[in-house]
Design a protein around this motif. Structure first.
Motif, PDB file in Angstrom:
ATOM      1  N   GLY A  72      30.573 -17.584  -2.404  1.00  0.00           N
ATOM      2  CA  GLY A  72      31.297 -16.786  -3.398  1.00  0.00           C
ATOM      3  C   GLY A  72      31.238 -15.304  -3.135  1.00  0.00           C
ATOM      4  O   GLY A  72      31.104 -14.505  -4.064  1.00  0.00           O
ATOM      5  N   VAL A  73      31.315 -14.914  -1.859  1.00  0.00           N
ATOM      6  CA  VAL A  73      31.265 -13.501  -1.495  1.00  0.00           C
ATOM      7  C   VAL A  73      32.544 -13.110  -0.772  1.00  0.00           C
ATOM      8  O   VAL A  73      33.274 -13.954  -0.239  1.00  0.00           O
ATOM      9  N   SER A  74      32.809 -11.809  -0.735  1.00  0.00           N
ATOM     10  CA  SER A  74      34.000 -11.284  -0.077  1.00  0.00           C
ATOM     11  C   SER A  74      33.910 -11.424   1.432  1.00  0.00           C
ATOM     12  O   SER A  74      32.826 -11.343   2.017  1.00  0.00           O
ATOM     13  N   HIS A  75      35.060 -11.600   2.066  1.00  0.00           N
ATOM     14  CA  HIS A  75      35.106 -11.636   3.524  1.00  0.00           C
ATOM     15  C   HIS A  75      34.792 -10.260   4.111  1.00  0.00           C
ATOM     16  O   HIS A  75      34.528 -10.154   5.313  1.00  0.00           O
ATOM     17  N   GLU A  76      34.823  -9.246   3.293  1.00  0.00           N
ATOM     18  CA  GLU A  76      34.573  -7.877   3.765  1.00  0.00           C
ATOM     19  C   GLU A  76      33.113  -7.473   3.623  1.00  0.00           C
ATOM     20  O   GLU A  76      32.770  -6.314   3.810  1.00  0.00           O
TER      21      GLU A  76
ATOM     22  N   THR B 241      17.340 -17.528  -2.651  1.00  0.00           N
ATOM     23  CA  THR B 241      17.483 -18.739  -3.464  1.00  0.00           C
ATOM     24  C   THR B 241      18.926 -19.215  -3.470  1.00  0.00           C
ATOM     25  O   THR B 241      19.203 -20.422  -3.382  1.00  0.00           O
ATOM     26  N   ARG B 242      19.842 -18.284  -3.551  1.00  0.00           N
ATOM     27  CA  ARG B 242      21.267 -18.634  -3.549  1.00  0.00           C
ATOM     28  C   ARG B 242      21.652 -19.327  -2.242  1.00  0.00           C
ATOM     29  O   ARG B 242      22.422 -20.293  -2.235  1.00  0.00           O
ATOM     30  N   LEU B 243      21.111 -18.839  -1.136  1.00  0.00           N
ATOM     31  CA  LEU B 243      21.402 -19.447   0.159  1.00  0.00           C
ATOM     32  C   LEU B 243      20.756 -20.827   0.269  1.00  0.00           C
ATOM     33  O   LEU B 243      21.366 -21.779   0.762  1.00  0.00           O
ATOM     34  N   ARG B 244      19.530 -20.942  -0.211  1.00  0.00           N
ATOM     35  CA  ARG B 244      18.852 -22.246  -0.159  1.00  0.00           C
ATOM     36  C   ARG B 244      19.555 -23.270  -1.037  1.00  0.00           C
ATOM     37  O   ARG B 244      19.709 -24.439  -0.651  1.00  0.00           O
ATOM     38  N   ASN B 245      20.000 -22.830  -2.211  1.00  0.00           N
ATOM     39  CA  ASN B 245      20.683 -23.745  -3.129  1.00  0.00           C
ATOM     40  C   ASN B 245      22.045 -24.197  -2.600  1.00  0.00           C
ATOM     41  O   ASN B 245      22.576 -25.224  -3.036  1.00  0.00           O
ATOM     42  N   ALA B 246      22.609 -23.418  -1.672  1.00  0.00           N
ATOM     43  CA  ALA B 246      23.903 -23.797  -1.095  1.00  0.00           C
ATOM     44  C   ALA B 246      23.784 -25.016  -0.190  1.00  0.00           C
ATOM     45  O   ALA B 246      24.786 -25.655   0.138  1.00  0.00           O
ATOM     46  N   GLY B 247      22.555 -25.327   0.210  1.00  0.00           N
ATOM     47  CA  GLY B 247      22.323 -26.570   0.944  1.00  0.00           C
ATOM     48  C   GLY B 247      22.610 -26.525   2.429  1.00  0.00           C
ATOM     49  O   GLY B 247      22.757 -27.579   3.064  1.00  0.00           O
ATOM     50  N   PHE B 248      22.641 -25.337   3.034  1.00  0.00           N
ATOM     51  CA  PHE B 248      22.876 -25.260   4.472  1.00  0.00           C
ATOM     52  C   PHE B 248      21.675 -25.805   5.240  1.00  0.00           C
ATOM     53  O   PHE B 248      20.522 -25.574   4.866  1.00  0.00           O
ATOM     54  N   THR B 249      21.952 -26.512   6.326  1.00  0.00           N
ATOM     55  CA  THR B 249      20.895 -27.042   7.193  1.00  0.00           C
ATOM     56  C   THR B 249      21.307 -26.820   8.645  1.00  0.00           C
ATOM     57  O   THR B 249      22.391 -26.311   8.942  1.00  0.00           O
TER      58      THR B 249
END
Length: 228
Positions: free
Chosen positions: A188-192, A209-217
């Motif tokens: 949910g961030v800008s491409h800029e 926390t936001r990155l961890r909650n996004a579930g990237f592995t």
């Protein structure tokens, strides 16, 4: 030596220094002594997490000679330094720390045009990948005084979320435009949005926390994305 402002109060109600995690990723084994040397500049304690694509036993033995409590892991060799950082973030919940420092043994041994692109963004004074690594590390971990200034800045400025070498702040589009677009949409961030070219920085753990909650592995990275 350093009078740090508080990050929180401990159980007795007195001010506490920040809880710090350091993540080192070692792809080129010869950079390990240099990175470990940079950690001697810390004026406060920290927890160390190391990932490597080299012999786990070799790296673990070297690291634990100096930092017996360090966690040393060998994740799959993909996602360059970013995949192992996410693996460490997820495995050890790095977002529970006040601050996280991310360093890696960059050499940038990419195709010949890569460093030319780097120079066009950040300056013709960048000699090679080793020079770029050192120019990235010096402003964020180059001396006890520098690290002390950084810790004080985070304590004094609650809105400060991330800190790195000013020379390498960048908003250039990623080479993989589709993956970059998907990442920005997921977070949910800008491409800029601006970032630190070279991916070495300090960041507040709470932001991760936001990155961890996004579930990237690691599975979100192409297995061909190796090196550093």
């Amino acid at each position: 030596m350093f009078g740090f402002a508080p990050f929180r109060r401990d159980a007795t109600g007195t001010f506490a220094t920040p809880r710090i995690a350091v993540h080192l990723h070692i792809h080129y084994l010869d950079t390990l002594p240099e990175l470990l040397q940079s950690l001697t500049n810390f004026p406060v304690s920290f927890d160390l997490f190391v990932t490597t694509t080299n012999s786990l036993e070799t790296v673990r033995d070297t690291v634990k000679e100096n930092y017996p409590q360090a966690e040393v892991q060998q994740p799959p060799n993909q996602g360059k330094d970013i995949g192992p950082f996410l693996e460490t973030l997820n495995r050890y919940e790095l977002d529970r720390y006040d601050l996280v420092l991310k360093l890696h043994g960059k050499k940038s041994r990419n195709d010949p045009g890569y460093l030319n692109a780097v120079r066009s963004l950040f300056g013709n004074d960048i000699v090679d990948g080793d020079d770029w690594r050192r120019k990235l590390i010096a402003p964020i971990a180059g001396s006890p005084e520098r690290i002390g200034q950084i810790l004080q800045a985070f304590a004094d400025e609650p809105e400060l979320g991330m800190l790195g070498a000013a020379k390498f702040i960048c908003s250039a589009p990623d080479a993989d435009t589709v993956a970059y677009s998907n990442l920005c949409q997921c977070l949910g961030v800008s491409h800029e949005i601006c970032f630190f070219g070279g991916t070495m920085f300090w960041i507040r753990g709470s932001i991760l926390t936001r990155l961890r909650n996004a579930g990237f592995t690691l599975n979100d990275f192409d297995a061909a994305q190796t090196g550093a």
